[in-house]
Design an enzyme around this catalytic site. Structure first.
Site, mmCIF file in Angstrom:
data_model
loop_
_atom_site.group_PDB
_atom_site.id
_atom_site.type_symbol
_atom_site.label_atom_id
_atom_site.label_comp_id
_atom_site.label_asym_id
_atom_site.label_seq_id
_atom_site.Cartn_x
_atom_site.Cartn_y
_atom_site.Cartn_z
ATOM 1 N N ASN A 9 0.876 -1.172 0.000
ATOM 2 C CA ASN A 9 0.000 0.000 0.000
ATOM 3 C C ASN A 9 0.912 1.220 0.000
ATOM 4 O OD1 ASN A 9 -1.806 2.050 0.449
ATOM 5 N ND2 ASN A 9 -2.364 1.422 2.528
ATOM 6 N N LYS A 11 0.170 4.262 -0.237
ATOM 7 C CA LYS A 11 -0.429 5.467 0.355
ATOM 8 C C LYS A 11 -0.131 6.662 -0.554
ATOM 9 C CE LYS A 11 -0.182 3.123 4.740
ATOM 10 N NZ LYS A 11 -0.042 3.151 6.183
ATOM 11 N N HIS A 95 -9.427 1.004 5.121
ATOM 12 C CA HIS A 95 -8.148 1.205 5.810
ATOM 13 C C HIS A 95 -8.371 2.169 6.972
ATOM 14 C CE1 HIS A 95 -4.044 2.400 6.662
ATOM 15 N NE2 HIS A 95 -3.654 1.317 6.009
ATOM 16 N N GLU A 97 -6.751 4.595 7.991
ATOM 17 C CA GLU A 97 -6.531 6.014 7.659
ATOM 18 C C GLU A 97 -7.757 6.585 6.953
ATOM 19 O OE1 GLU A 97 -2.810 5.414 5.641
ATOM 20 O OE2 GLU A 97 -1.888 4.850 7.547
ATOM 21 N N GLU A 167 -5.075 -5.018 10.763
ATOM 22 C CA GLU A 167 -4.029 -4.018 10.983
ATOM 23 C C GLU A 167 -4.277 -3.289 12.306
ATOM 24 O OE1 GLU A 167 -2.152 -2.696 6.931
ATOM 25 O OE2 GLU A 167 -3.673 -1.301 7.619
ATOM 26 N N GLY A 173 3.032 2.057 10.671
ATOM 27 C CA GLY A 173 4.042 3.099 10.457
ATOM 28 C C GLY A 173 4.797 3.503 11.701
ATOM 29 N N SER A 213 3.841 -2.325 10.225
ATOM 30 C CA SER A 213 5.297 -2.424 10.365
ATOM 31 C C SER A 213 5.855 -3.791 9.955
ATOM 32 C CB SER A 213 5.735 -2.051 11.787
ATOM 33 O OG SER A 213 5.380 -0.698 12.050
#
Ligand SMILES: O=C[C@H](O)COP(=O)(O)O
Length: 253
Positions: A9, A11, A95, A97, A167, A173, A213
């Protein structure tokens, strides 16, 4: 035995030129897709070009989100029909985000899953808990709710072609990976939700990725676990070398 799937991904990273260079660099070095499915979910702007470049290889190209309507007055959005018209194979839905910054709801995600399937686009459906939820002991309750909502109204034969992605938000991240045991436990809980909603065969068929990660040095241990069938990878999918290492590890898992 479920085939592993590694999805990068990207992003909001990479220029057009960098994206092309990446695909050109990896496409001849991919392990056989008998052993692993390789996917890159790129910024929407680059999708038609990347699909075209990757068309001779086993690299599949995906989007990072989409609307659930096929067309309409939705400024800035991209529709499932538009993604299908440029032969996109996958789309990441829900996701964290998107949920956090764009207020994406379970209800909208459910509609997006239906829209993706109607265009033969494989949805990668994300779920995961915040640090507070983990500390409160409500992780499994949270992901069960998200997955149950995303799957509402689908038949078993739809679900077995979907990809689910666990996730934990606190691991995205941050360099903090869930331990392989913890990740496996939650992926197992997600599989149990699918079994309860459908049946054992569907639960055994659906692929569940871990994300947060994931790096070349932790992928092997994660993939050695019973319920982890691949990874949804942000940072480590941006460099061709580390992405290829992830694929190799998955192909040999
Ligand atoms: O979709 C990918 C995830 O958000 C994981 O990102 P990360 O590998 O950079 O932690």
């Amino acid at each position: 035995m479920r085939k592993p799937i590694i999805a990068g991904n990207w992003k909001m990273y990479k220029t057009f030129e960098e994206a092309i260079q990446f695909v050109e660099a990896v496409q001849d070095k991919l392990p056989s897709n008998d052993n692993v499915d390789a996917v890159i979910c790129a910024p929407a702007l680059f999708l038609p070009t990347l699909v075209q470049i990757a068309s001779e290889s086993e690299l599949a190209i995906g989007a990072q989100t989409m609307h659930y309507e096929n067309e309409g007055a939705f400024t800035g959005e991209i529709s499932p029909a538009q993604l299908a018209s440029v032969a996109v194979d996958y789309v990441i839905l829900g996701h964290s985000e998107r949920r956090e910054y764009y207020n994406e709801t379970d209800e909208a995600i459910n509609k997006k899953v239906a829209a993706a399937l109607s265009h033969n686009i494989v949805p990668i459906i994300c779920c995961g808990e915040t640090l507070q939820e983990r500390e409160a002991g409500t992780t499994e309750q949270k992901v069960a709710g998200q997955i149950t909502a995303a799957l509402a109204g689908f038949a078993a034969q739809d679900v077995e072609h979907m990809v689910l992605a666990y996730e934990p938000i606190w691991a995205i991240g941050t360099g903090k990976t869930a331990t392989a045991e913890d990740a496996n436990q939650v992926c197992g809980a997600i599989r149990a939700v699918v079994e309860k909603l459908y049946d054992t065969a569907t639960a055994q068929a659906v692929r569940i990725q871990y994300g947060g990660s994931v790096k070349p040095d932790n992928i092997e241990e994660l993939l050695s676990k019973e319920h982890i069938d691949g990874a949804l990878v942000g940072g480590a999918s941006l460099q061709a070398e580390s992405y290829l290492k992830l694929l190799e590890a998955a192909a040999n898992a």
